[in-house]
Design a protein around this motif. Sequence first.
Motif, mmCIF file in Angstrom:
data_model
loop_
_atom_site.group_PDB
_atom_site.id
_atom_site.type_symbol
_atom_site.label_atom_id
_atom_site.label_comp_id
_atom_site.label_asym_id
_atom_site.label_seq_id
_atom_site.Cartn_x
_atom_site.Cartn_y
_atom_site.Cartn_z
ATOM 1 N N ALA A 39 64.922 15.202 15.212
ATOM 2 C CA ALA A 39 65.345 13.808 15.062
ATOM 3 C C ALA A 39 64.461 13.074 14.059
ATOM 4 N N ILE A 40 63.157 13.319 14.120
ATOM 5 C CA ILE A 40 62.229 12.667 13.190
ATOM 6 C C ILE A 40 62.535 13.096 11.758
ATOM 7 N N ARG A 41 62.775 14.370 11.572
ATOM 8 C CA ARG A 41 63.113 14.853 10.221
ATOM 9 C C ARG A 41 64.422 14.232 9.734
ATOM 10 N N GLN A 70 51.051 14.308 15.602
ATOM 11 C CA GLN A 70 52.149 15.245 15.335
ATOM 12 C C GLN A 70 53.297 14.535 14.622
ATOM 13 N N PHE A 71 53.655 13.364 15.093
ATOM 14 C CA PHE A 71 54.707 12.552 14.485
ATOM 15 C C PHE A 71 54.413 12.304 13.005
ATOM 16 N N THR A 72 53.191 11.908 12.708
ATOM 17 C CA THR A 72 52.806 11.644 11.328
ATOM 18 C C THR A 72 52.902 12.917 10.487
ATOM 19 N N ARG A 73 52.414 14.026 11.025
ATOM 20 C CA ARG A 73 52.471 15.301 10.290
ATOM 21 C C ARG A 73 53.909 15.698 9.982
ATOM 22 N N VAL A 74 54.788 15.534 10.951
ATOM 23 C CA VAL A 74 56.193 15.896 10.738
ATOM 24 C C VAL A 74 56.807 15.015 9.660
ATOM 25 N N MET A 75 56.524 13.731 9.700
ATOM 26 C CA MET A 75 57.046 12.838 8.669
ATOM 27 C C MET A 75 56.536 13.231 7.285
ATOM 28 N N VAL A 76 55.244 13.487 7.176
ATOM 29 C CA VAL A 76 54.652 13.852 5.881
ATOM 30 C C VAL A 76 55.235 15.166 5.386
ATOM 31 N N GLU A 77 55.357 16.132 6.280
ATOM 32 C CA GLU A 77 55.891 17.436 5.886
ATOM 33 C C GLU A 77 57.320 17.307 5.395
ATOM 34 N N ARG A 82 58.237 12.806 -1.408
ATOM 35 C CA ARG A 82 59.354 11.995 -1.912
ATOM 36 C C ARG A 82 59.233 10.531 -1.497
ATOM 37 N N ILE A 83 58.579 10.272 -0.390
ATOM 38 C CA ILE A 83 58.207 8.917 0.009
ATOM 39 C C ILE A 83 56.776 8.984 0.536
ATOM 40 N N PHE A 84 56.100 7.849 0.610
ATOM 41 C CA PHE A 84 54.779 7.818 1.224
ATOM 42 C C PHE A 84 54.924 7.402 2.685
ATOM 43 N N VAL A 85 53.995 7.889 3.500
ATOM 44 C CA VAL A 85 54.009 7.610 4.930
ATOM 45 C C VAL A 85 52.859 6.663 5.252
ATOM 46 N N VAL A 86 53.150 5.628 6.043
ATOM 47 C CA VAL A 86 52.197 4.572 6.373
ATOM 48 C C VAL A 86 51.759 4.732 7.824
ATOM 49 N N HIS A 87 50.460 4.720 8.047
ATOM 50 C CA HIS A 87 49.899 4.771 9.389
ATOM 51 C C HIS A 87 49.826 3.370 9.963
ATOM 52 N N GLN A 88 50.325 3.192 11.196
ATOM 53 C CA GLN A 88 50.258 1.897 11.870
ATOM 54 C C GLN A 88 49.023 1.860 12.756
ATOM 55 N N ALA A 89 48.021 1.111 12.348
ATOM 56 C CA ALA A 89 46.717 1.107 13.014
ATOM 57 C C ALA A 89 46.668 0.027 14.087
ATOM 58 N N VAL A 90 47.403 0.252 15.169
ATOM 59 C CA VAL A 90 47.401 -0.687 16.286
ATOM 60 C C VAL A 90 47.286 0.116 17.585
ATOM 61 N N PHE A 91 46.067 0.544 17.900
ATOM 62 C CA PHE A 91 45.778 1.223 19.156
ATOM 63 C C PHE A 91 44.874 0.312 20.002
ATOM 64 N N ASN A 92 44.325 0.809 21.078
ATOM 65 C CA ASN A 92 43.735 -0.066 22.102
ATOM 66 C C ASN A 92 42.399 -0.692 21.734
ATOM 67 N N THR A 93 41.548 0.026 21.042
ATOM 68 C CA THR A 93 40.203 -0.456 20.734
ATOM 69 C C THR A 93 39.870 -0.103 19.294
ATOM 70 N N LEU A 94 38.782 -0.668 18.796
ATOM 71 C CA LEU A 94 38.319 -0.288 17.460
ATOM 72 C C LEU A 94 38.021 1.200 17.415
ATOM 73 N N VAL A 101 42.983 6.607 12.752
ATOM 74 C CA VAL A 101 43.119 6.587 11.301
ATOM 75 C C VAL A 101 42.579 7.874 10.686
ATOM 76 N N LYS A 102 41.555 8.449 11.294
ATOM 77 C CA LYS A 102 41.059 9.734 10.807
ATOM 78 C C LYS A 102 42.115 10.825 11.016
ATOM 79 N N ARG A 103 42.775 10.790 12.154
ATOM 80 C CA ARG A 103 43.852 11.745 12.402
ATOM 81 C C ARG A 103 45.000 11.557 11.412
ATOM 82 N N ALA A 104 45.359 10.296 11.167
ATOM 83 C CA ALA A 104 46.451 10.012 10.235
ATOM 84 C C ALA A 104 46.109 10.479 8.828
ATOM 85 N N GLU A 105 44.863 10.280 8.436
ATOM 86 C CA GLU A 105 44.423 10.743 7.109
ATOM 87 C C GLU A 105 44.525 12.257 7.013
ATOM 88 N N ALA A 106 44.067 12.952 8.041
ATOM 89 C CA ALA A 106 44.153 14.408 8.047
ATOM 90 C C ALA A 106 45.600 14.890 8.055
#
Length: 336
Positions: A39-41, A70-77, A82-94, A101-106
Amino acid sequence: MARYHRHEAREWAREHLRGVANVVIPTMTSDFKRLNEKAIRHDVETTIGHGFAGALACSEVAVTPDEYEQFTRVMVEQANGRIFVVHQAVFNTLEDNIEAVKRAEAAGAELVLLGYPPFFYPQSYEDVYNYTRALCDATNLAVMLFPIPTWGFSRLHPSDLPIPLLRRLIDDCPNVVAIKAEGGMPHIMSAIEVHRAFHKEVVISLPIEWEYIPLSQIIPIQFCGTNFSAYYGSALPKIFNLVQEGKFDEATQWFYRLDAARKAFNSVPQGGNGLINRVMWKYESWLQGYNGGPLRHPTARLYSRDMAALRRGQEASGLNPTSDPDEAFFVGRNPE
């Protein structure tokens, strides 16, 4: 990994943040136990087919950190450049956001949309600066700042993130590359002020389509996103291209053509108390060929009166929504 170095982030943004970026919301399997990768693909391919330049990997849903990576990796793959993928940095704490964000970068995300947690209650803009600076310093990714009333900062200043704060962050964080200008909504004063102050240094995004289409005809705006515009199918990327070509009369006619759909969009509950109704956004995009399908609870609910209004709005605007019955939305186009 990002295709640029930290000190090159603004040059990357000036070149690549052109066009419109939508939002992809993760779909769960029918037992709600895991992500539905097919579905994500599908949603990434539909995004590309509609002419979008990028897409936000939505994190404001009930997924675990591992699932979001995993979601981010699937989108990037699936995007495959062909498009860029944006990480949404809204989790519980700093600390959670630094880990995320480190996971999203990787995972291959190329841009960060920087938000603030619901239980972050700053006493001053120095607290906001320190939080934002810490997150920017923790990543090599390009960062888009996001003034909006959602964060509750209007109690500190009507613009949400005022010019002196943005000035410090742009000066001190070389990977701050863009501002998503929704401060002080529903008024546009802050957006205009931000553009006037910073458009020569960073990319200014006006993500709300009914603001972007008219304002882009009098001031240069190269990026519109991230936003809900999957509801309009391929319309907003087409309008963006018309504006870039100076075809303002045609862009204006599109603005009026979308009026019925726009009014339908604004007639239903898109969210409240700082949380967007993502199941509503999912249905709105499903009408235009996206996957639809399950979101894990807790989530908002979707009612037939709202689905009917949204479908009628698209029909009246000539957007040709799917003829599939609404019950098919709850299963999705690629059920697992």
